[in-house]
Write an enzyme that holds these catalytic residues in place. Structure first.
Site, PDB file in Angstrom:
ATOM      1  N   ARG A  13       0.844  -1.202   0.000  1.00  0.00           N
ATOM      2  CA  ARG A  13       0.000   0.000   0.000  1.00  0.00           C
ATOM      3  C   ARG A  13       0.880   1.252   0.000  1.00  0.00           C
ATOM      4  O   ARG A  13       1.014   1.927  -1.014  1.00  0.00           O
ATOM      5  CB  ARG A  13      -0.931  -0.014   1.227  1.00  0.00           C
ATOM      6  CG  ARG A  13      -2.161   0.887   1.090  1.00  0.00           C
ATOM      7  CD  ARG A  13      -1.901   2.379   1.259  1.00  0.00           C
ATOM      8  NE  ARG A  13      -1.364   2.701   2.589  1.00  0.00           N
ATOM      9  CZ  ARG A  13      -0.939   3.917   2.913  1.00  0.00           C
ATOM     10  NH1 ARG A  13      -0.992   4.915   2.039  1.00  0.00           N
ATOM     11  NH2 ARG A  13      -0.417   4.152   4.106  1.00  0.00           N
ATOM     12  N   ASP A  14       1.512   1.537   1.109  1.00  0.00           N
ATOM     13  CA  ASP A  14       2.313   2.750   1.243  1.00  0.00           C
ATOM     14  C   ASP A  14       3.428   2.785   0.195  1.00  0.00           C
ATOM     15  O   ASP A  14       3.741   3.842  -0.365  1.00  0.00           O
ATOM     16  CB  ASP A  14       2.902   2.787   2.658  1.00  0.00           C
ATOM     17  CG  ASP A  14       3.551   4.104   3.008  1.00  0.00           C
ATOM     18  OD1 ASP A  14       3.365   5.070   2.248  1.00  0.00           O
ATOM     19  OD2 ASP A  14       4.254   4.166   4.033  1.00  0.00           O
ATOM     20  N   CYS A 238       9.743   7.863  -1.187  1.00  0.00           N
ATOM     21  CA  CYS A 238      11.027   8.209  -1.816  1.00  0.00           C
ATOM     22  C   CYS A 238      10.912   9.538  -2.530  1.00  0.00           C
ATOM     23  O   CYS A 238      10.826   9.584  -3.750  1.00  0.00           O
ATOM     24  CB  CYS A 238      11.360   7.103  -2.801  1.00  0.00           C
ATOM     25  SG  CYS A 238      13.063   7.091  -3.305  1.00  0.00           S
TER      26      CYS A 238
END
Lengths: 307, 307
Positions: A13-14, A238
């Site tokens: 998910r994340d 990121c």
């Protein structure tokens, strides 16, 4: 739980939601299958959000039908509102996560709602969880530092955590969303929260943007926290150039805990092929700080024919 | 010392000696000059070893004549034996380091001497230091784990440390030479050593091979240790593929300590140009886990005209 420390994998998910490439539901199920095969027992599988807003998470209802039905694995899904909650439960979700940012500006900028509005929405969902027998978990985001307001008030984090607990949350996850926490802050905040909430109902989510994620994990461990989020290969979170660290990599977390003699339910080396799978599916180079060392261990054992 | 935590930069010796490319003495002085300009106040400048064995360190006597004569900077030099000691002192060295591996096999394999022989040589050099008014420092290498013998006996590390102290060492540096230490081990060993030796005369040298260096630093800090080795950009100690982590990067160490509110004598951001200098001189890509984030901070401040 039967392990010393529970690792909750958030890559599907994340991790995936911030990728340029959108995986198919089948590919997402493949990644989750690889994680389950490696021995991971808690996975954030997806979210029930608008597919227009987050196309990477479209079809999470279909994904739920494809999840490996391993009895020892707990899947969770992020929901932004009551509509998402209903969709999640209809799809078979048994654990539901809400996210509550701890500062006014972050809520306004992120979802155009006031902190009070977001808190109410999250509290209502946690109450529904309790009524429906669903496991409700509340993230408190930007819990250490906010990109707009700077250092976050620890008393606000405490009161939001308390409110989520009162509303019915089984767990509060303290998230360093922008990777700005340092071990001294972690010690201070988690010491307070463990005192008021109890360690069993707390978890931490650290980002590795400034290289301090494992040190922050250690600080939280020292306060009694025994559950942590991480993302396979450091997938997601990121915000800068390729190679910059976002999410704490699951292999780094697993290796440190294992090295410290803690039972995490699987061997850290088993994550090496999962990182490769994630790389193949996403088309990006992944791997935490320990990945090359771990991969080399696996290779030398394969060559040597060892276990 | 006037700082909360002293960072001892080992890039110019430990970092450079493992590089394929041999820098000129002038280039080595340039790197050291950049470190001094950034505010680093303790630097391992080079070693007095056979130039046949370690060509990268040839001409350290000439290097000493070129060192920036900053009053607040302490330079040290590694010496393998009494001949090296004499050369170091003749070149003007005021601080001299010896290295003593804590296991029999490591000494045999590394320098073809028994543990007892190496211990005697190191003790003699520490005694000479005391007689000559030179600051003697002893590294205990493979203090946590040995590539040949596995986990290192903590009682051996303790007794070797005690013997170096008795011989006259002003400081004992506990080195995780192969990057295998975990925070639990660090807590155990450093707790013992701080109890018997005192924190002021101890330092730690961690490698980041498995990504745990900063967590190990935190564990040692929690035991009272206030001095750490690190290498600019993570230079050196890089036994595997490019990008694998070897030495703990100075910028990672500096940023964590600074974030925790500790005075290290300079701002972590000042290390960004030093990493660039080290990259230009060595021709390799460097940078710790926090480097991209730090570099971005510097760039955005330059663009914004901020401090």
């Amino acid at each position: 739980m039967s392990v010393d420390v529970l690792i909750n994998e958030v890559g599907p998910r994340d991790g995936l939601q911030s990728q340029g490439k959108t995986l198919t539901v089948g590919q997402r199920a493949e990644l989750i299958g690889a994680l389950v095969d490696a021995g991971i027992s808690a996975i954030e599988a997806g979210s029930f959000v608008s597919p227009k807003a987050v196309p990477q998470m479209a079809g999470t209802n279909e994904l739920y039908a494809l999840l490996p039905a391993a009895e020892h694995v707990a899947y969770s899904a992020l929901v932004p509102n009551m509509r998402g909650y209903d969709l999640a439960v209809a799809a078979g979700a048994r654990t539901v996560n809400v996210v509550l940012s701890a500062t006014e500006t972050m809520n306004q900028k992120n979802i155009r709602m006031s902190l009070e509005q977001t808190t109410s929405v999250c509290a209502e969902i946690m109450q529904r969880c309790r009524q429906d027998g669903i496991n409700g978990q509340a993230y408190v985001a930007v819990a250490f530092s906010c990109p707009f307001e700077g250092e976050t008030s620890q008393s606000v984090v405490r009161s939001l955590s308390d409110r989520m607990m009162e509303a019915g949350a089984g767990k509060v996850i303290i998230a360093d969303t922008i990777g700005a926490a340092n071990p001294r802050q972690v010690t201070g905040l988690m010491h307070d929260l463990v005192g008021s909430i109890s360690a069993e109902r707390l978890s931490c989510h650290f980002h590795d943007t400034r290289g301090m994620a494992l040190a922050n994990v250690l600080a939280a461990l020292n306060e009694g926290v025994r559950e942590f989020d991480s993302s396979i290969g450091g997938l997601g979170g990121c915000p800068f150039s390729p190679g910059a660290s976002g999410n704490l990599a699951t292999e780094d977390l697993a290796l440190m805990l294992e090295s410290m003699g803690m039972d995490i339910g699987f061997a850290a080396q088993r994550l090496v092929p999962v990182v490769r799978t994630a790389e193949r599916l996403t088309g990006i180079t992944l791997g935490g700080h320990s990945f090359r060392w771990l991969a080399r261990q696996v290779e030398s054992e394969e060559q040597g024919g060892g276990a």
